[in-house]
Design a protein around this motif. Structure first.
Motif, PDB file in Angstrom:
ATOM      1  N   UNK A  64       0.833  -1.194   0.000  1.00  0.00           N
ATOM      2  CA  UNK A  64       0.000   0.000   0.000  1.00  0.00           C
ATOM      3  C   UNK A  64       0.868   1.245   0.000  1.00  0.00           C
ATOM      4  N   UNK A  65       0.208   2.392   0.262  1.00  0.00           N
ATOM      5  CA  UNK A  65       0.937   3.660   0.326  1.00  0.00           C
ATOM      6  C   UNK A  65       2.004   3.650   1.409  1.00  0.00           C
ATOM      7  N   UNK A  66       1.845   2.816   2.436  1.00  0.00           N
ATOM      8  CA  UNK A  66       2.843   2.763   3.503  1.00  0.00           C
ATOM      9  C   UNK A  66       4.217   2.388   2.942  1.00  0.00           C
ATOM     10  N   UNK A  67       4.253   1.320   2.158  1.00  0.00           N
ATOM     11  CA  UNK A  67       5.517   0.904   1.563  1.00  0.00           C
ATOM     12  C   UNK A  67       5.945   1.855   0.457  1.00  0.00           C
ATOM     13  N   UNK A  68       4.999   2.340  -0.325  1.00  0.00           N
ATOM     14  CA  UNK A  68       5.348   3.321  -1.354  1.00  0.00           C
ATOM     15  C   UNK A  68       6.121   4.488  -0.749  1.00  0.00           C
ATOM     16  N   UNK A  69       5.569   5.082   0.303  1.00  0.00           N
ATOM     17  CA  UNK A  69       6.203   6.262   0.897  1.00  0.00           C
ATOM     18  C   UNK A  69       7.507   5.913   1.601  1.00  0.00           C
TER      19      UNK A  69
END
Length: 371
Positions: free
Chosen positions: A62-67
């Motif tokens: 999700x965005x957690x790993x993306x960021x």
């Protein structure tokens, strides 16, 4: 550092980043489910990647790993920037978050950015990105296509977990960087989107825990060292109280979703950190890695963030060899995650071989421009 120390540090970097991605991918599909519903489907906790619906196959990050990946890239580029005679400039990480914002607002690479990470098409999927992160970075652009000036803190009162879930890479910096610098820099990086003191301090605390783990501390020692830094900051009470309760529950309560939910839902920074710390303390051994992740994600709350943070912590503690193999080989983005992990280690241990006599004109610094 000695060769053995460097090998251990590199294994912790890979373990932290890949462990965070695995925890994120475990928790993402159940993030908005009620805990009782999750347990009904997964009596032993969520221990395998599950389908998250259309466009969200098992193993999807999700965005957690993306960021988090953009945080890593930003820190590499901050290292390259020191060629200019400057110290490591944290604001370079905000520039990385500006590129992440492109992945959430554009259909694909625009061709107007430098570097390489933003060209990865798979990162352009929107996986429930945090509204605070989107809004704060958009506001920082001041109506332009890119943020015109970097370094300003967000003007809001949010303490959502969107800061703490992405700052683990600060803790992976070499031990030559003092832990108080690690704490403050991670807090500043969280502050680019989250203005509440607790959102920043919980982020600094996570980075300090990971930095201590990379120095060889036990998990309990790392939490104690980070807390000693935390309590020196005004407004620490929410985070220090949550961590204290997490430690108490890990020592006295039966592990399970009911205990996890006594710590909250993880939607806000101190709760997300506390749940992740609790799960890691409850299942601290290398062979318990998956037990800890299952505990961290099986609850009514922000399961991907609590899973990601728990994976970051235990990955830094045990290194990559402790990761559950059945999840490692199918998690989305593994080649890019490991490439960034290795490049991070190279920048901060072999920079003289990469930058050479030509500074910004080498292939490495084309790949990672210093801004």
């Amino acid at each position: 550092m000695t060769r053995r120390d460097e090998e251990t540090w590199r294994a912790r970097i890979r373990g932290c980043l890949l462990g965070g991605a695995i925890g994120d991918a475990l928790g993402g599909p159940v993030e908005f489910e009620d805990g009782r519903s999750i347990v009904a489907k997964h009596p032993d906790g969520v221990r395998t990647f599950v389908d998250g619906g259309a466009g969200w196959p098992p193993g999807t990050i999700t965005d957690d790993t993306q960021m988090t990946l953009f945080t890593v890239e930003g820190l590499i580029r901050a290292g390259v920037r020191t060629d200019r005679g400057l110290g490591v400039t944290v604001a370079v990480v905000q520039h990385a978050y500006d590129r992440w914002l492109d992945t959430q607002t554009l259909p694909g690479p625009s061709g107007e950015r430098d570097g390489w990470l933003h060209r990865e098409q798979w990162l352009y999927a929107r996986r429930a990105p945090g509204n605070t992160c989107l809004t704060a970075l958009t506001e920082a652009r001041q109506g332009e296509a890119k943020i015109p000036r970097f370094g300003a803190q967000a003007v809001n009162d949010s303490k959502g977990c969107g800061g703490v879930m992405r700052v683990a890479p600060f803790g992976l910096m070499p031990q030559v960087f003092p832990t108080d610098w690690i704490f403050d820099s991670a807090a500043d990086a969280a502050g680019y989107t989250h203005g509440h003191p607790t959102g920043k301090l919980a982020s600094g605390t996570l980075a300090a825990i990971i930095h201590a783990l990379c120095a060889g501390a036990t998990l309990d020692e790392a939490i104690t060292r980070a807390t000693s830094l935390l309590v020196q900051h005004e407004g620490h009470e929410e985070t220090s109280t949550a961590l204290s309760f997490a430690r108490q529950l890990a020592a006295t309560a039966q592990p399970g979703p009911v205990t996890v939910e006594r710590l909250g839902g993880g939607w806000i920074a101190e709760e997300a950190l506390a749940i992740a710390v609790y799960a890691a303390l409850a299942c601290p051994e290398p062979e318990q890695f998956l037990d800890a992740l299952a505990l961290a994600v099986t609850h009514s709350g922000d399961s991907d963030s609590t899973g990601a943070i728990c994976g970051n912590i235990l990955g830094a503690l045990h290194g990559e060899t402790a990761l559950p193999a059945e999840l490692v080989f199918t998690v989305e983005g593994r080649p890019v995650i490991l490439q960034l992990a290795d490049d991070f280690a190279l920048e901060y241990s072999r920079r003289q071989r990469l930058h050479g006599d030509y500074g910004p004109f080498t292939e490495w610094t084309t790949r990672y421009p210093g801004w």
